[in-house]
Design a protein around this motif. Sequence first.
Motif, short mmCIF file in Angstrom:
data_model
loop_
_atom_site.label_atom_id
_atom_site.label_comp_id
_atom_site.label_asym_id
_atom_site.label_seq_id
_atom_site.Cartn_x
_atom_site.Cartn_y
_atom_site.Cartn_z
N ALA A 56 -7.54 58.53 -23.62
CA ALA A 56 -8.31 57.54 -22.85
C ALA A 56 -7.75 57.49 -21.44
O ALA A 56 -6.55 57.32 -21.25
N LEU A 57 -8.64 57.65 -20.49
CA LEU A 57 -8.25 57.54 -19.09
C LEU A 57 -8.64 56.14 -18.63
O LEU A 57 -9.81 55.77 -18.73
N ILE A 58 -7.69 55.38 -18.15
CA ILE A 58 -7.98 54.00 -17.76
C ILE A 58 -7.60 53.82 -16.29
O ILE A 58 -6.47 54.13 -15.91
N LEU A 59 -8.56 53.34 -15.52
CA LEU A 59 -8.28 53.05 -14.11
C LEU A 59 -8.01 51.55 -13.98
O LEU A 59 -8.91 50.74 -14.12
N ASP A 60 -6.76 51.24 -13.75
CA ASP A 60 -6.33 49.84 -13.70
C ASP A 60 -6.66 49.26 -12.31
O ASP A 60 -6.13 49.74 -11.30
N THR A 61 -7.54 48.28 -12.28
CA THR A 61 -7.95 47.68 -11.01
C THR A 61 -7.58 46.20 -11.04
O THR A 61 -8.29 45.41 -11.65
N PRO A 62 -6.47 45.83 -10.44
CA PRO A 62 -5.97 44.45 -10.58
C PRO A 62 -6.97 43.39 -10.12
O PRO A 62 -7.70 43.59 -9.15
N PHE A 63 -6.95 42.30 -10.83
CA PHE A 63 -7.75 41.11 -10.48
C PHE A 63 -7.16 40.49 -9.21
O PHE A 63 -5.94 40.40 -9.07
N GLN A 64 -8.04 40.06 -8.32
CA GLN A 64 -7.56 39.53 -7.04
C GLN A 64 -7.77 38.03 -6.95
O GLN A 64 -8.89 37.56 -6.75
N PRO A 65 -6.70 37.26 -7.10
CA PRO A 65 -6.84 35.81 -6.97
C PRO A 65 -7.22 35.44 -5.53
O PRO A 65 -7.15 36.27 -4.63
N ASP A 66 -7.64 34.21 -5.36
CA ASP A 66 -8.22 33.81 -4.08
C ASP A 66 -7.26 33.91 -2.90
O ASP A 66 -7.68 34.04 -1.77
N GLU A 67 -5.98 33.83 -3.17
CA GLU A 67 -5.00 33.84 -2.08
C GLU A 67 -4.61 35.25 -1.65
O GLU A 67 -3.78 35.42 -0.76
N THR A 68 -5.18 36.27 -2.29
CA THR A 68 -4.78 37.65 -1.99
C THR A 68 -4.96 37.95 -0.50
O THR A 68 -6.05 37.79 0.05
N THR A 69 -3.89 38.41 0.14
CA THR A 69 -3.97 38.72 1.57
C THR A 69 -4.42 40.17 1.76
O THR A 69 -4.41 40.96 0.81
N ALA A 70 -4.75 40.51 3.01
CA ALA A 70 -5.19 41.88 3.30
C ALA A 70 -4.07 42.86 2.97
O ALA A 70 -4.33 43.95 2.43
N GLU A 71 -2.85 42.46 3.24
CA GLU A 71 -1.71 43.36 2.97
C GLU A 71 -1.56 43.58 1.46
O GLU A 71 -1.32 44.70 0.99
#
Lengths: 401, 412
Positions: B139-154
């Motif tokens: 199984a190939l899984i592309l992990d794409t983290p969840f972005q909480p509201d405070e996530t900055t551009a950096e």
Amino acid sequence: MYANTAEIVARFDRARLELPATVAEWKARHGGKAVGCFPMYAPEEILHAAGLLPVNLPGGDRETSFAAEHLWPFTCHPARGNFDLMLRGELDFLDGFVFAQVCEESKKIGTAWPVYHPNAWHEHLRYPERLDTSPSRDYLRQELRRFRRAVESFAGKDIADHALNGSIALFNRTRELLAALYQLRRTTPDLFTCGEFESVVGAAPIMPKEEYNDLLVRYLAIKRGQVAPPLDRTRLVVAGNPCEDLEPGLSAFFDESGAVVVDDDAWFGGRYFATPVAVCDDPIGALTEAQFQTPPCPLRLRFRPVPGRPNEVAPVASDHYPEGSWAHHVLRIAQGSSARGVVLLIPKFCELYPNHYPHVRDLLADAGIASIMLDTDHDGAIGQVRTRLQAFIEMIAEGQG
Amino acid sequence: MKPGVQRLEAHSQNAGAFDAYLNRVRNAKDEGKHVAWVMAATPSPLLLAANVVMFIADNYPPTAAQRGVAGPFIERAEQAGYYPELCSYARLDWGSILSDDAGGPMGKRPKPDFTYTSMLCSMLRQWFAEVARLFGVPALILDTPFQPDETTAEERRAMIEYVHEQLKEHVAFLRQLTGTFDYNRLSETMALGKQAVDLYADIIRLGRHKPSPLTVFDVLLSTLPLLLWYTGYPEAITYLAKVKAELEGRVANKQSAVGEERFRVLFEGIPPWYALGTLPRLLASHGVCSVPASSYAYTWCDYWTSWDASRPLESIAEGQLGSRMIHGTKYRIEKLKQLVQEYDLDGLVMHVSRTCKLYNQDQLVVARAVRDELGVPFVVIEGDMVDQRFYDGEKATANLESFVESLEKRSH
């Protein structure tokens, strides 16, 4: 003070059942801030090193009528229960919250939380869900560095590496003591009732570690000196139960039923202390590595895919758990403790643990170990759970397992 | 014109698209190609560059539900020990595998050489890993983290880098499996995919016109599948261009998708696929147009509009993190408010898919916030995406009719 195990257990119970008082006592002594962590898997050492008190939120045992206005009833109890307590103002004794993103509930309920509770500090650990690859390791290290800076800013205090190492050593001591306790239970389970054991272990994710460790040292010393007449009880392993403490009444049921839990992979249990963290020049690196070395669980993917090879035989990230699947981990625990049956507990509506059940069940069955999966909701209605468990235990006792 | 569903001619013209897609999948092994079972948002150009044929696995449960054959597969999965509260897409798929696809909507599916999904939700990872386990493949899984509201551009940069690094690993995997990975083909298919999704975005934005020339059901049943089956293939552009042209004609003639448009609502949530024969007719009969503005309809644009063939892997990584469904609650409240305003809506129909935690977890929080901030009412329909046991058609009808009555009162 604490001349016998009953007094120590009473203190542990008070910590679990009167959480606000436990935190208030700590604040009176230390003057710091307390932070609720949900679900488990926050790097508590970083919070501790900043002078904060990390408290893993067990979810509560009451009906969740406040949350019912805002969440669907088929939200899992750990998320719904804590959300309900927050809405009632019963978590106001905490100054901040850390949400570890490990499933849809922890992601969505975590970011809905500040909509209703905007004044408390809140921080979200954007964890990778793959722990099988070097990009995950780099990303996690970066995330823990970011978390350290966020905690420093909240605490108003820089976290020096030596302070962080001191906290890691303190938490390692907890892990070491709990590992010794579990070893004692595996070898002489009749020294314990399930209820007492739950009291001792269930306080670990909640209490200040300094106090907890002192109490556990005394408790272990007394227990090691005790002799228990052997009882012919059915040896069981409990696995799962993610994100919350045990269903109320369940330990008492085990004690009445003629069964004994000899080991577990529960969250407020064996999983909490499973992985020591190295004390070294790079404590964030060590905390990162420790996550890669945690026992497999359904929340993190451990396989490194290789063309033509099934996941089950693909290389995995952890040196300690070469099989990589949660099913193999549960099998190892069951075999290591000579258990005859495994009880998989899941919060009702959880989606990440139960889909492993067919795999776990089949692996255990091949090894001659019976298993059952039960969902619980901390709603006081455990009649059906008791009935099914009783039948399961009787089946094993009659040699049909 | 009398209220009622107004079917699009272009969709009838494109009716052969599904069979052509199926034939591509069925013939893959005979043509010596590898087959991947993928989630639709998985970056198709990556697979096309390695000459891998994609079976869109998350399109299978909706197809089964629409054809009324979901139930036995779901029951088969539960007999095998899968928990009845798990994602019904996954249960249906596992049950179908365990039944050898007998009675399924497209016959026996070719065995995958691997599975591939991105992490729109945590359950997708589990679903595709379990499919891989059942077939004994990776199984190939592309992990794409969840972005909480405070996530900055950096911080977002760090996430993009993480996804980008995984994509490089996936390229290595594909090259090792198939012996090929053609970067020219990657760029070509990305350019085609980008054109297709731009057309798709144009189509759903036509719903901003009053009256709207299409409903979300037109998109769900006919337009979106074309995009999913054909992203990276030139056919997508041919198919979608026909749809767009017909809709532009409707706009010019002020022709409504429901005959006479009295109210405009947003049908939010992952749809109850088995009820997409009845619900559109019910709504249209009351002159209610469900405009194509749902998070579900838009999330595909979130994924693919960032594609840039000149920096393929990095722009795919950006797109993978673009889905609104992997952003914090406040972000999604703002996105929904924006849609309500852009499409000038009278109300929200919130379909609660019982076993879809991606959509249901903070759905009520979001709906309440939009109602309180914009004064737009909502109604709840309880159901599930493919497990019909959670759906009560009579109750859904009663709720919707009483909602229409309340909209009528508000409009007077």
